[in-house]
Design an enzyme around this catalytic site. Structure first.
Site, PDB file in Angstrom:
ATOM      1  N   SER A 129       0.826  -1.193   0.000  1.00  0.00           N
ATOM      2  CA  SER A 129       0.000   0.000   0.000  1.00  0.00           C
ATOM      3  C   SER A 129       0.870   1.256   0.000  1.00  0.00           C
ATOM      4  O   SER A 129       1.717   1.406  -0.866  1.00  0.00           O
ATOM      5  CB  SER A 129      -0.969  -0.046   1.195  1.00  0.00           C
ATOM      6  OG  SER A 129      -1.974   0.934   1.090  1.00  0.00           O
ATOM      7  N   ASP A 283      -7.581  -4.987  -6.995  1.00  0.00           N
ATOM      8  CA  ASP A 283      -7.355  -3.804  -6.159  1.00  0.00           C
ATOM      9  C   ASP A 283      -8.064  -2.598  -6.763  1.00  0.00           C
ATOM     10  O   ASP A 283      -7.848  -2.261  -7.926  1.00  0.00           O
ATOM     11  CB  ASP A 283      -5.852  -3.539  -6.040  1.00  0.00           C
ATOM     12  CG  ASP A 283      -5.492  -2.560  -4.930  1.00  0.00           C
ATOM     13  OD1 ASP A 283      -6.276  -1.637  -4.656  1.00  0.00           O
ATOM     14  OD2 ASP A 283      -4.412  -2.727  -4.341  1.00  0.00           O
ATOM     15  N   HIS A 312      -7.618  -4.784  -2.535  1.00  0.00           N
ATOM     16  CA  HIS A 312      -6.426  -4.153  -1.977  1.00  0.00           C
ATOM     17  C   HIS A 312      -5.902  -4.936  -0.776  1.00  0.00           C
ATOM     18  O   HIS A 312      -4.690  -5.068  -0.587  1.00  0.00           O
ATOM     19  CB  HIS A 312      -6.767  -2.715  -1.568  1.00  0.00           C
ATOM     20  CG  HIS A 312      -5.609  -1.940  -1.029  1.00  0.00           C
ATOM     21  ND1 HIS A 312      -4.445  -1.750  -1.749  1.00  0.00           N
ATOM     22  CD2 HIS A 312      -5.435  -1.294   0.159  1.00  0.00           C
ATOM     23  CE1 HIS A 312      -3.602  -1.033  -1.029  1.00  0.00           C
ATOM     24  NE2 HIS A 312      -4.168  -0.737   0.130  1.00  0.00           N
TER      25      HIS A 312
END
Length: 336
Positions: A129, A283, A312
């Protein structure tokens, strides 16, 4: 008792032009640094993550094996352990805390790695991330130092759609009457819960919800999942800390610095490290097609999507098949 160390940075001139006094970087290490100081892995944290949240990928028998590697996990600025709105005194307390860039984070992490430990070579930088954005930044900022990068679930630049989602999370939090322009005297719990609801829609894929995969986490109904998990997930954090990290994400761009002056393609092309780029196949924050374009501009990049319905959050360490895939891929990558 604290399970981490503090590196005192002194007065730090940020990219914004503001000098943050007595800045600190919280970090934790795993394993031992070898005599050659070349068994180093750097593993930055992510939005709303602490060093402990990275530990699912660290351990004997895993790719990030502390019996073999010296693993440094620096906490992202704004996460409540490193310098943040919640732990910085006036005049930069609460909503007065300055904007922090990805470049700021990585530059200060480099200071920790190089000046504190005397390390000049890094075997791998890895991150998920916003940790992935920091991973790309390491490769672009210190190409002669970093041998491999493995960003997963994150892009080298935050695209407009992700910016809109992050702004939506901020707006939901700030709509709470307790917000008081960031100088709240009590936690804006309603706003924090609303932020969780916004994140919930984007953190996982449509298939995750359609197939009720949250039941694997022990939640019987969608309402139970939203109320018992997402309405609670951000309550442990300070609201200004969360906004600081989101602002860092909104401005994420590895070329937004004096080295590259906004030339994104150039920044990607200067990443000479071997790169394993692993997006989540579903994602919604950082879609795989964006990573695919980025990988084409990195000379030694291999594009390997994580085939998962967990969106995600395929990279958060909660879904065992995804975790096994990531670990196995990193093991092979470290042998190359």
């Amino acid at each position: 008792m604290k399970d981490y160390d503090i590196y005192e940075l002194g007065d730090v001139l940020l990219q914004s032009g503001i000098t943050l006094p007595n800045a600190i970087l919280a970090y934790k290490t795993y394993g031992m640094l070898n005599a050659a100081k070349n068994n180093v892995i750097v593993y930055p944290t992510w939005f709303a993550g602490l060093h402990t949240d990275n530990e699912w990928l660290i351990g004997p028998g895993k790719a990030l094996n502390p019996e073999k590697y010296f693993i440094i996990v620096p906490n992202m600025l704004g996460n409540g352990l490193s310098s943040s709105p919640s732990n910085t005194p006036s005049p930069y307390h609460q909503a007065n805390f300055p904007l922090i860039s990805i470049y700021d984070n990585v530059r200060l992490q480099h200071q920790l790695v190089n000046q504190k430990f005397g390390i000049a070579e890094i075997a791998l930088v890895v991150g998920w991330s916003l940790g992935a954005v920091q991973t790309f930044q390491w490769g672009a900022s210190y190409p002669d130092m970093v041998k491999r990068i493995a960003p997963f679930g994150g892009t080298a630049m935050t695209r407009p759609h992700a910016k809109v989602v992050f702004e939506g999370m901020i707006a939901a939090l700030q709509a709470d009457s307790a917000w008081k322009n960031g100088f709240y005297t009590q936690k804006p719990k309603t706003g924090l819960a609303a932020m969780g609801r916004v994140y919930a829609a984007w953190g996982f894929s449509q298939a995750y919800y359609l197939e009720q995969l949250y039941q694997q986490e022990g939640y019987h109904t969608l309402e139970e999942y939203l109320v018992d998990y997402w309405d609670q997930v951000f309550l442990a954090f300070d609201a200004n800390d969360l906004i600081t990290m989101l602002r860092t994400g909104i401005t994420g761009d590895i070329s937004a610095n004096p080295t590259y002056n906004g030339d994104f393609d150039l920044a990607l092309s200067r990443i000479t490290a071997r790169a394993l780029v692993m997006p989540g196949s579903t994602d919604l924050f950082f879609p795989p097609q964006d990573n695919k374009v980025e990988a084409r501009h990195i000379p030694n990049a291999f594009f390997l999507p994580i085939e998962s319905k967990w969106g995600h959050c395929a990279g958060i360490g909660q879904h065992e098949p995804d975790s096994v895939f990531i670990d196995k891929s990193l093991k092979s990558f470290l042998l190359e």
